[in-house]
Design an enzyme around this catalytic site. Structure first.
Site, PDB file in Angstrom:
ATOM      1  N   ASP A 202     -18.154  23.906  13.685  1.00 11.09           N
ATOM      2  CA  ASP A 202     -17.058  23.062  14.169  1.00 11.09           C
ATOM      3  C   ASP A 202     -15.721  23.554  13.633  1.00 11.09           C
ATOM      4  OD1 ASP A 202     -19.157  21.365  15.117  1.00 11.09           O
ATOM      5  OD2 ASP A 202     -17.773  19.666  14.965  1.00 11.09           O
ATOM      6  N   ASP A 232     -14.845  20.149  26.617  1.00 16.99           N
ATOM      7  CA  ASP A 232     -16.243  20.026  26.224  1.00 16.99           C
ATOM      8  C   ASP A 232     -16.373  19.159  24.973  1.00 16.99           C
ATOM      9  OD1 ASP A 232     -19.090  21.033  26.422  1.00 16.99           O
ATOM     10  OD2 ASP A 232     -18.593  21.798  24.426  1.00 16.99           O
ATOM     11  N   GLU A 275     -15.429  15.480  28.870  1.00 15.40           N
ATOM     12  CA  GLU A 275     -16.877  15.320  28.835  1.00 15.40           C
ATOM     13  C   GLU A 275     -17.194  14.419  27.642  1.00 15.40           C
ATOM     14  OE1 GLU A 275     -21.129  17.454  27.946  1.00 15.40           O
ATOM     15  OE2 GLU A 275     -19.322  17.800  26.786  1.00 15.40           O
TER      16      GLU A 275
END
Length: 538
Positions: A202, A232, A275
């Site tokens: 991340d 995303d 998303e």
């Protein structure tokens, strides 16, 4: 850095790069964009690797997509042979060590398997000439472990890019919020955070330097003519301690507000699509106050449609639509981005076990819904993809014709799965009754009827209708269009819809006779199993 303070992470810098974004910065003045260019569009999701191979190496590429744009939209509404979609969403096209591309190694370049920056420029220019917009998949949550930023970050606790990722000296034992897997990964005597796996660390989106770099990267693409981004995994952008703090954090919403504001300053028409794979109330929260993203995918609605059609019962679809209406009340009902399936899900035709009628009534419902609909490549052909849980089975090469290479490649396709005979574009273009030609007619109808394109939506009452029947009334200031559909596996006899007006049939399948105006209602003489009708009301 909020994460740093909470986790006592190593390599927290004192120069502000690891701290919280400057709360003293002037606010961005953003008003909800209810007139954006996407409001009356139909999007088409493309996995470039599986669309068209221009050089025979077995991999789809940007040049292949450009060469086939006329099949999607030739720029002439009168020709009739193209699908007439208005915008493309390209799944990740950046350099990546994986086939799917969601682990990026260079955010400002193109995967050489797909071509070059010049090839992308040519695609965008060709699409724009046809009136087609192009948005890119932007993976902000994480990079590839092979990205030079992470390679530098892992080299030393004092490395320049150490604070670009999330590190600590121990493993706190957090589990994935969407599963049971681990989220902290050992490396060099430390642990780094990667909610999607060890190969996708991340990015530290609480670091203003990282934020600035990614915003500048988005502007890099917008300057090249890209029209927006599908974001995303937005739920996981910023994490706080423990399992429940790994998703949907307030800091994530603040970050999206800043990104929206910084982009709108220079590119006021840039589209952001979220998303947020979550229940409706969570997914719709990414609308913010009209200052986060402009569109969000409707995962619950997609599930409700497929479940309802398989069961032959429309009640779950209607209740989900009611929930969406309530969640967006006083906001923007056009925030919704409905779809049937995408690259992470079993293809809708496989979900329906090749039931053509189920696919047809689902397509009609999709194009009747409010919001901005998205069609997954090959869905308009009824492609099933491969069986099994491997995601590649959901992303198989497009079928252009019935030849050995399916018209996709002159070589050996990178991956493949069998499809039923006749499930290819050439065959279906020649068949007026094909699923492709139904999609084409539905999209043309949506373009021609302003209530379908961007009008309001209500669910009028029904009388004497079986459980498989639903109705949607779409209206704007000048027109009304009534959609009725029977998702059931048995024919529906005569029923009425509690809405006034004289009906005229615009498009139908399985309509038993001529609808008529009643006293404050419209009488439907019957619908075949999986039948539907679009009616103009005067």
């Amino acid at each position: 850095m909020a994460v740093c303070a909470a986790l006592s992470l190593v390599a927290c810098s004192n120069d502000g790069n690891g701290g919280s974004p400057d709360s003293g910065q002037p606010p961005y003045h953003i008003t909800p964009n209810t007139q954006g260019w996407w409001r009356d569009k139909v999007f088409y999701e493309v996995f470039v690797r599986s669309f068209s191979d221009s050089n025979g190496d077995g991999y789809g590429d940007l040049a292949g997509l450009t060469a086939h744009l006329d099949a999607l939209n030739d720029g002439d509404a009168g020709t009739g042979g193209d699908l007439e979609v208005d915008a493309l969403w390209l799944m990740p096209i950046h350099p990546s060590p994986s086939y799917h591309g969601y682990d990026v190694t260079d955010y400002r370049n193109v995967n050489p398997v797909y071509g070059t920056l010049s090839d992308l420029d040519a695609l965008v220019a060709a699409a724009h000439r046809r009136g087609v917009k192009v948005i890119l998949d932007m993976v902000l949550n994480h990079s590839s472990r092979q990205h030079p930023w992470f390679v530098n970050s892992q080299s030393d606790p004092n490395a320049d890019h150490r604070s670009w990722y999330v590190w600590r000296t121990d493993d706190p034992g957090w589990r994935q919020p969407f599963g049971s897997g681990r989220t902290w990964w050992p490396l060099g005597g430390y642990y780094y955070y990667g909610v999607f796996g060890s190969g996708m660390p991340d990015l530290n989106l609480a670091n203003p330097t990282v934020e600035a770099e990614l915003v500048d990267t988005m502007k890099f693409w917008l300057a090249r003519g890209i029209d927006g981004f599908r974001l995303d995994a937005v739920r996981y952008f910023i994490e706080n301690p423990a399992d429940a703090g790994q998703q949907d954090q307030p800091e994530t919403h603040d970050l999206l507000k800043r990104i929206r504001g910084k982009l709108q300053t220079d590119y006021p028409d840039a589209l952001l699509v979220a998303e947020a794979w979550a229940p409706i109330d969570i997914a719709e929260a990414y609308y913010g106050n009209g200052d986060e993203v402009q569109l969000g995918f409707s995962f619950d609605l997609a599930d409700a449609i497929k479940t309802g059609v398989n069961a032959g019962d429309a009640s779950g679809i209607l209740s989900t639509l009611s929930h969406l209406d309530a969640a967006l009340a006083g906001k923007d009902r056009g925030y919704d981005a409905p779809f049937l399936s995408n690259h992470d899900q079993e293809r809708v035709m496989r979900t329906y076990a090749a039931d053509a009628g189920a696919a047809r009534v689902s397509a009609a419902l999709l194009l009747a819904l409010p919001g901005t609909p998205f069609v997954y490549y090959g869905e308009e052909l009824g492609m099933q993809g491969g069986a099994g849980s491997d995601d590649r089975n959901k992303r198989t090469p497009y079928r252009w014709d019935g030849s050995a290479g399916h018209g996709f490649t002159t070589g050996s396709p990178w991956y493949d799965a069998a499809e039923a005979p006749g499930v290819d574009l050439a065959t279906e273009q020649a068949d007026p009754a094909s699923l492709f030609n139904l999609y084409r007619r539905l999209i043309a109808l949506r373009h021609a009827q302003s209530p379908l394109a961007k009008g309001g939506s209500t669910m009028p009452g029904l009388q004497n209708a079986p459980a498989g029947v639903l109705a949607l009334l779409r209206d704007d200031s000048t027109k009304r269009v009534l959609f009725v559909g029977n998702v059931g596996t048995s024919a529906a006899g005569a029923f009425s819809v509690q809405v006034s007006g004289t009906p005229t049939v615009l498009l139908s399948e399985g309509l038993a006779g001529t609808p008529a105006a009643g006293s404050g209602s419209v009488s439907i003489p019957g619908l075949a199993a999986r039948g539907f009708a679009f009616l103009s009301l005067q």
